[in-house]
Motif scaffolding. Sequence first.
Motif, mmCIF file in Angstrom:
data_model
loop_
_atom_site.group_PDB
_atom_site.id
_atom_site.type_symbol
_atom_site.label_atom_id
_atom_site.label_comp_id
_atom_site.label_asym_id
_atom_site.label_seq_id
_atom_site.Cartn_x
_atom_site.Cartn_y
_atom_site.Cartn_z
ATOM 1 N N LYS A 14 4.458 0.242 6.727
ATOM 2 C CA LYS A 14 3.635 -0.335 5.649
ATOM 3 C C LYS A 14 2.251 0.312 5.568
ATOM 4 O O LYS A 14 1.849 0.818 4.523
ATOM 5 N N TRP A 15 1.536 0.298 6.661
ATOM 6 C CA TRP A 15 0.170 0.811 6.633
ATOM 7 C C TRP A 15 0.144 2.323 6.491
ATOM 8 O O TRP A 15 -0.720 2.868 5.808
ATOM 9 N N HIS A 16 1.092 2.997 7.108
ATOM 10 C CA HIS A 16 1.116 4.457 7.022
ATOM 11 C C HIS A 16 1.307 4.914 5.588
ATOM 12 O O HIS A 16 0.653 5.849 5.131
ATOM 13 N N MET A 17 2.194 4.251 4.870
ATOM 14 C CA MET A 17 2.427 4.626 3.472
ATOM 15 C C MET A 17 1.168 4.406 2.635
ATOM 16 O O MET A 17 0.818 5.243 1.805
ATOM 17 N N LEU A 18 0.495 3.297 2.853
ATOM 18 C CA LEU A 18 -0.714 3.015 2.084
ATOM 19 C C LEU A 18 -1.842 3.980 2.436
ATOM 20 O O LEU A 18 -2.586 4.427 1.560
ATOM 21 N N ILE A 19 -1.969 4.316 3.710
ATOM 22 C CA ILE A 19 -2.995 5.277 4.138
ATOM 23 C C ILE A 19 -2.719 6.638 3.505
ATOM 24 O O ILE A 19 -3.624 7.267 2.941
ATOM 25 N N LEU B 243 -11.713 4.133 3.069
ATOM 26 C CA LEU B 243 -10.264 3.979 3.193
ATOM 27 C C LEU B 243 -9.904 2.516 3.405
ATOM 28 O O LEU B 243 -8.975 1.991 2.785
ATOM 29 N N ARG B 244 -10.663 1.853 4.244
ATOM 30 C CA ARG B 244 -10.402 0.422 4.505
ATOM 31 C C ARG B 244 -10.565 -0.408 3.229
ATOM 32 O O ARG B 244 -9.761 -1.286 2.937
ATOM 33 N N ARG B 245 -11.604 -0.115 2.453
ATOM 34 C CA ARG B 245 -11.809 -0.843 1.191
ATOM 35 C C ARG B 245 -10.685 -0.547 0.196
ATOM 36 O O ARG B 245 -10.228 -1.438 -0.519
ATOM 37 N N ALA B 246 -10.234 0.698 0.155
ATOM 38 C CA ALA B 246 -9.174 1.078 -0.784
ATOM 39 C C ALA B 246 -7.870 0.357 -0.469
ATOM 40 O O ALA B 246 -7.138 -0.037 -1.379
ATOM 41 N N ILE B 247 -7.588 0.175 0.809
ATOM 42 C CA ILE B 247 -6.354 -0.506 1.212
ATOM 43 C C ILE B 247 -6.488 -2.010 1.047
ATOM 44 O O ILE B 247 -5.570 -2.684 0.611
ATOM 45 N N GLY B 248 -7.644 -2.532 1.404
ATOM 46 C CA GLY B 248 -7.900 -3.956 1.188
ATOM 47 C C GLY B 248 -7.687 -4.838 2.387
ATOM 48 O O GLY B 248 -8.623 -5.108 3.114
ATOM 49 N N ASP B 249 -6.479 -5.278 2.623
ATOM 50 C CA ASP B 249 -6.232 -6.340 3.600
ATOM 51 C C ASP B 249 -5.857 -5.843 4.994
ATOM 52 O O ASP B 249 -5.122 -6.509 5.705
#
Length: 123
Positions: free
Chosen positions: A27-32, A46-52
């Motif tokens: 999940k996180w790898h795909m979003l990153i 990057l953290r803001r772009a991903i959100g949660d």
Amino acid sequence: MAKDTDTAPKNSDDCPVRNVLARALGKWHMLILYELAQGPLRFNALRRAIGDVTQRVLTENLRNLERDGYLTRDVDPGPPVAVTYTLTPLGQELADLQKGLMGWASNRWPDVEENRATYDARS
């Protein structure tokens, strides 16, 4: 049963397909990878772009992606210290492959929601 069953890896850690996909499709790898495919980003952007995602989880996932060679971590000693993450050619190739899957997920979300509601109504 497949003819080469006896030669199949007995442990999932020994299976290259399972090993790579478990990391690449997380999940996180795909979003990153999706966010970094737009261009290099600093940690907080990057953290803001991903959100949660928590700081700890993002850090852990970035380290895993760096270890696997999907991204690089560039440190500018500052002051202040600035860390920027950039996809490698391997990471860009993976991100390009994931775009189709992510587009499909976005387009088919209404169908999935409808199917879930139908299923839940039956249960």
